[in-house]
Design an enzyme around this catalytic site. Structure first.
Site, short mmCIF file in Angstrom:
data_model
loop_
_atom_site.label_atom_id
_atom_site.label_comp_id
_atom_site.label_asym_id
_atom_site.label_seq_id
_atom_site.Cartn_x
_atom_site.Cartn_y
_atom_site.Cartn_z
N ARG A 1 0.85 -1.19 0.00
CA ARG A 1 0.00 0.00 0.00
C ARG A 1 0.89 1.24 0.00
O ARG A 1 1.82 1.36 0.78
CB ARG A 1 -0.92 0.02 1.23
CG ARG A 1 -2.15 -0.89 1.10
CD ARG A 1 -3.12 -0.39 0.04
NE ARG A 1 -4.34 -1.18 -0.04
CZ ARG A 1 -4.52 -2.19 -0.87
NH1 ARG A 1 -3.55 -2.57 -1.69
NH2 ARG A 1 -5.69 -2.83 -0.89
N GLU B 1 -3.47 6.31 -4.62
CA GLU B 1 -4.44 5.24 -4.80
C GLU B 1 -5.25 4.93 -3.55
O GLU B 1 -6.23 4.19 -3.62
CB GLU B 1 -3.72 3.95 -5.23
CG GLU B 1 -3.00 4.04 -6.55
CD GLU B 1 -2.32 2.72 -6.87
OE1 GLU B 1 -2.80 2.02 -7.77
OE2 GLU B 1 -1.33 2.38 -6.20
N HIS C 1 0.79 -0.59 -10.55
CA HIS C 1 -0.02 -1.55 -9.82
C HIS C 1 -0.14 -2.86 -10.60
O HIS C 1 -1.24 -3.34 -10.92
CB HIS C 1 -1.41 -0.98 -9.52
CG HIS C 1 -1.96 -1.45 -8.20
ND1 HIS C 1 -2.16 -0.63 -7.13
CD2 HIS C 1 -2.33 -2.68 -7.79
CE1 HIS C 1 -2.65 -1.32 -6.11
NE2 HIS C 1 -2.75 -2.57 -6.49
#
Length: 348
Positions: free
Chosen positions: A244, A273, A300
Site C-alpha cells: 500500500r 491510490e 499496480h
C-alpha cells in the site's frame, strides 16, 4: 454495458470490465450494469447506478463509504475484487447489513512474485541498463551499473501476513538473511521453516539492505516509513513497496533519496491510490517520477496476471451469487448483526 436475463436474481453493478468468463456467469443470472471503459466512473455516476443495485463488484479505484451507501438502499453486498478492503467502510456496511467480501488468497503469489522482480530490477539497475543499451552508447562491457544483489544481503520484511510469508518462501533460494518484524508471532516452527529471524522495527531498518513493505494500510501503518524511520536505515539501502502506497511517506522517500541516505525506492503502489485517506494526493509525487535511476515504479502490476485476474473476478462473482441466493458469501470480511452471521476479517 447493461444486460438483464429473464428472472434475474438482482441487479449487479460492476465498476470495471470483467473477463468474459466471469461476466458471462454473472449475466446468466443477474441484471448487469458494467463499466467497459478503462477509466473509472465518476462518483456521481456510480451513485446513480447504485440507487437500485443489489450488489456491486468493486475495484481498487472505488471508495465505498457511508455517504455512497446512503444512495444504495437495496445494496446487499460489496464484492471486492481486492485483497484488502481499506477503500471500503466496513463498519458502515455492517451497520446497514451489507456484506463485504474480498479475495485474500488470490493476490498473494502474484504480488510476492512482482516484489522479487522489483528487488532485482532496482538492485541490479535493470532499467538504467536497458536505457543505456537502447541509447546506442553501449559498445560492450564497461565497469558501471554496479548494484545490490539479493544473494548475501539482509532482507527485512515489514509484516508477516500472507505476503510476508510468500516473500519469505521465495527468498529461501536466494541465499539472503531474512529478518521480519510483526507484532503477531508466527506459528510454532514457522521461523525455522521459512528461514526467518525476528527483529525489532529499529533493528530491521538498521541492518537490512532491502526493506520490503508487506503491511496493510491502517491507522497504525500510515507513513510508517517516514523521515525519522528512514533515517535509521543503513546508507544505500533499498525500499520495496508492493503493498500500500501510504505505508510510506513519498515526500520523505524523495528527501532521503536526494540526500543520498537511501539507495533506491521501488513501488507498485502509491499514496494517490489510497481512497481511504481523505487527504490522499491526486498524483504520484512529482519528484519521485523525476529521480531516474533511483526509482523503479510500476502501475499496480501486482495482480496483472491473466489467470490471477480471472480467478479474482470469478471469486468476486461467486460471492455476489452467494448473497443473491440467500447464502453467506464465501469471502466475507465483515459480520452482520442484523443477520446473525459472523465472519472473520482478513489481513494482508
Amino acid at each position: 454495458m447493461s444486460t438483464s436475463p429473464d428472472g434475474a436474481a438482482g441487479k449487479v453493478v460492476v465498476t470495471h470490465a470483467l473477463h468474459t468468463e466471469a461476466y458471462t456467469r454473472l449475466r446468466e443470472q443477474c441484471a448487469v450494469d458494467m463499466n467497459t471503459a478503462a477509466e473509472p466512473w465518476s462518483r456521481d455516476t456510480l451513485r446513480g447506478k447504485l440507487r437500485d443495485a443489489d450488489a456491486v463488484v468493486a475495484f481498487m479505484t472505488d471508495r465505498i463509504d457511508r455517504d455512497l451507501l446512503e444512495s444504495a438502499p437495496r445494496l446487499r453486498i460489496v464484492a471486492g475484487a481486492l485483497k484488502g478492503a481499506d477503500n471500503i467502510d466496513m463498519q458502515a456496511c455492517s451497520e446497514r447489513d451489507v456484506w463485504v467480501s474480498v479475495v485474500p488468497d488470490l493476490l498473494t503469489a502474484p504480488t510476492a512474485e512482482l516484489a522479487i522482480g522489483l528487488m532485482i530490477g532496482l538492485g541490479r539497475n535493470v532499467l538504467p541498463g536497458d536505457r543505456h543499451v537502447r541509447s546506442g552508447a553501449f559498445s560492450g562491457w564497461r565497469p558501471r551499473f554496479y548494484g545490490t544483489g539479493i544473494h548475501g544481503s539482509v532482507v527485512g520484511l515489514l509484516g508477516l501476513g500472507a505476503i510476508g510469508r510468500a516473500m519469505a518462501q521465495r527468498l529461501q533460494g536466494f541465499g539472503a538473511r531474512v529478518l521480519y518484524h510483526d507484532r503477531r508471532p508466527p506459528a510454532p516452527g514457522e521461523e525455522l521453516t521459512l528461514g526467518l529471524e525476528s527483529a525489532s522495527f529499529e533493528r530491521l531498518l538498521r541492518q537490512s539492505d532491502f526493506v520490503v513493505v508487506c503491511l496493510p494500510l491502517s491507522g497504525e501503518t500510515v507513513h510508517m516509513l517516514n523521515r525519522d524511520t528512514l533515517a535509521l536505515m543503513k546508507p544505500g539501502a533499498l525500499v520495496i513497496n508492493p503493498s500500500r502506497g501510504s505505508v510510506v511517506c513519498e515526500a520523505d522517500i524523495v528527501e532521503a533519496l536526494q540526500q543520498g541516505n537511501l539507495g533506491g525506492y521501488a513501488a507498485d503502489v502509491f499514496e494517490m491510490e489510497d481512497w481511504a485517506r481523505g487527504d490522499r494526493p491526486q498524483g504520484v509525487t512529482r519528484e519521485l517520477l523525476e529521480m531516474d535511476g533511483k526509482t523503479l515504479l510500476t502501475p499496480h502490476l501486482g495482480s496483472a496476471v491473466h489467470e490471477a485476474r480471472k480467478a479474482i473476478e470469478s471469486e468476486a462473482v461467486a460471492n455476489v451469487l452467494d448473497v443473491l441466493h440467500g447464502q453467506v458469501p464465501r469471502g466475507a470480511a465483515n459480520a452482520l448483526q442484523g443477520r446473525g452471521a459472523d465472519a472473520p476479517a482478513t489481513s494482508v
